[in-house]
Design an enzyme around this catalytic site. Structure first.
Site, PDB file in Angstrom:
ATOM      1  CB  VAL A  69      -1.515   6.060  -5.851  1.00 30.53           C
ATOM      2  CG1 VAL A  69      -1.931   5.961  -4.259  1.00 30.53           C
ATOM      3  CG2 VAL A  69      -0.039   6.112  -5.820  1.00 30.53           C
ATOM      4  CG  ASP A  88      -7.757  10.871 -13.088  1.00 29.76           C
ATOM      5  OD1 ASP A  88      -7.050  10.575 -12.317  1.00 29.76           O
ATOM      6  OD2 ASP A  88      -7.754  11.608 -14.179  1.00 29.76           O
ATOM      7  NE  ARG A 101       7.126  10.675   0.397  1.00 29.13           N
ATOM      8  CZ  ARG A 101       8.112  10.084   0.942  1.00 29.13           C
ATOM      9  NH1 ARG A 101       9.202  10.531   1.498  1.00 29.13           N
ATOM     10  NH2 ARG A 101       8.178   8.382   0.736  1.00 29.13           N
ATOM     11  CB  SER A 112      -2.012  13.653  -2.851  1.00 28.46           C
ATOM     12  OG  SER A 112      -3.064  13.415  -3.728  1.00 28.46           O
ATOM     13  N   PRO A 159       3.136  16.052  -1.154  1.00 23.66           N
ATOM     14  CG  PRO A 159       3.918  18.127  -0.015  1.00 23.66           C
ATOM     15  CD  PRO A 159       3.433  17.511  -1.465  1.00 23.66           C
ATOM     16  CB  VAL A 160       0.657  12.782   2.826  1.00 26.37           C
ATOM     17  CG1 VAL A 160       1.636  12.537   3.840  1.00 26.37           C
ATOM     18  CG2 VAL A 160      -0.574  12.406   3.073  1.00 26.37           C
ATOM     19  CG  ASP A 214       7.026   6.661   5.965  1.00 20.20           C
ATOM     20  OD1 ASP A 214       7.749   6.690   5.052  1.00 20.20           O
ATOM     21  OD2 ASP A 214       5.487   6.843   5.822  1.00 20.20           O
ATOM     22  CB  THR A 215       4.512   2.376  10.498  1.00 20.92           C
ATOM     23  OG1 THR A 215       4.770   3.692  11.284  1.00 20.92           O
ATOM     24  CG2 THR A 215       4.491   1.376  11.657  1.00 20.92           C
ATOM     25  CB  SER A 216       4.108  -1.012   6.504  1.00 20.24           C
ATOM     26  OG  SER A 216       4.127  -2.378   5.879  1.00 20.24           O
ATOM     27  NE  ARG A 217       7.957   2.269   1.782  1.00 18.40           N
ATOM     28  CZ  ARG A 217       7.633   3.633   1.007  1.00 18.40           C
ATOM     29  NH1 ARG A 217       7.882   4.746   1.621  1.00 18.40           N
ATOM     30  NH2 ARG A 217       7.011   3.370  -0.038  1.00 18.40           N
ATOM     31  CG  HIS A 222       4.648  10.010   3.874  1.00 17.90           C
ATOM     32  ND1 HIS A 222       5.198   8.803   4.172  1.00 17.90           N
ATOM     33  CD2 HIS A 222       4.441   9.974   2.632  1.00 17.90           C
ATOM     34  CE1 HIS A 222       5.360   8.223   2.846  1.00 17.90           C
ATOM     35  NE2 HIS A 222       4.771   8.886   2.021  1.00 17.90           N
ATOM     36  CB  THR A 255       5.672   4.050  -4.293  1.00 20.16           C
ATOM     37  OG1 THR A 255       5.140   5.094  -3.945  1.00 20.16           O
ATOM     38  CG2 THR A 255       7.232   4.020  -4.322  1.00 20.16           C
TER      39      THR A 255
END
Length: 312
Positions: free
Chosen positions: A14, A35, A88, A119, A121-122, A148-151, A175, A229
């Protein structure tokens, strides 16, 4: 001319996708990738940087947490990955341990930044970030249900063979598994979803349930095939960063600290929110159906119970 600086914490699937999409979007002058695996961060940053001459000048580099100093936005993608069959919320105790040290170090070098948590569970990790950082709630944001809204819009666009930009609706709440696709406020070209279904002679037998199930399970579907994802969430994160840096006052379903909206308090959940240069500017409260209202409160209870039971 002010230089916009974005630091991305975590160079995994991600984080690296986010850094790459930020580079393409041309909204930042400096992109720092950090990182704990410095070798990985160096490789990702170099790979991204080598494409900058084909787009626009931007300094992309890997560094230490100290190198993130004075960032405008710190995007946090670090944490344990979601595994096949794992929700999540299963990740919470793993990631809490990481965040308790990480957030303190980020705040040390970036006392004036906006923290954008990605990250999972957001919603829980955004709440934890808010508590640990001591930042005002307006400067701690979760990526929430922007993806999720985009999906939601993409799924409807594919069903109806339409441009998804002409579909106006939201996914709110967690989410995750208790999210709510708000059909009561869904419009297509200014027409309510119920009117549109009649216009197209489509019977609403399980239609809404099928769409809601599709978007809720979208991540699991992808993870079962490729293990993670990363692309669509990178687009969502870039959209949020763009709204902040350009002071767009865009309305997005980011995860925000609720203080009485929908009868819910002391929890981070997603609802339409105005986002600009100072972070969260205003939280909008939709008029929900009775069932959607009850589901939203249940979603809040899910998050609160996990926080209560976690190793905080």
């Amino acid at each position: 001319m002010k230089r916009n600086k974005i630091s991305v914490i975590g160079a995994g699937n991600v984080g690296s996708a986010v850094a790459f999409h930020l580079m393409i979007s041309k909204i930042a002058s400096d992109i720092v990738l950090y990182d704990i695996d410095n070798k990985k961060a160096l490789g990702e940053a170099l790979d991204i940087y080598q494409g900058t001459s084909l787009l626009a000048p931007v300094n992309v580099y890997a560094g230490t947490l100290e190198d993130t100093k004075n960032s405008d936005i710190v995007v946090i993608t670090a944490g344990a990955n979601q595994k096949v069959g794992e929700t999540r919320l299963d990740l919470v105790n793993k990631n809490i341990q990481i965040y308790q040290t990480l957030i303190k170090d980020i705040v040390k070098y970036n006392p004036n930044a906006i923290l954008l948590v990605v990250s999972n569970p957001v919603d829980i990790l955004t709440y934890i970030t808010y508590k640990i950082s001591g930042f005002p709630k307006s400067r701690v944001i979760g990526s929430g249900t922007v993806l999720d809204t985009s999906r939601f819009k993409a799924a409807l666009a594919r069903r109806f063979n339409l441009d998804s930009r002409n579909i106006h609706g939201y996914v709110i709440g967690e989410h995750g598994d208790s999210e709510i696709a708000v059909f009561s406020n869904l419009h297509i070209g200014g027409i309510t979803i119920d009117e549109f279904l009649k216009l197209k002679h489509i019977e609403d037998i399980n239609f809404k349930e099928d769409i809601a199930s599709e978007i809720k399970n979208a991540a699991y579907e992808i993870i079962s095939r490729k293990g993670y994802t990363n692309y669509a969430v990178a687009v969502a994160v870039t959209k949020i960063c763009t709204a902040i840096l350009r002071d767009e006052r865009s309305i997005m379903t980011v995860s925000s600290f609720l203080d009485g909206q929908y009868g819910v308090s002391d929890v981070y959940l997603s609802t339409p929110t105005i986002v600009g240069r100072e972070g969260i500017l205003e939280i909008l409260e939709l008029t929900l159906s009775h069932q959607e209202q009850m589901r939203f409160r249940k979603s809040a209870d899910v998050i609160k119970n996990i926080i209560k039971e976690s190793n905080l």
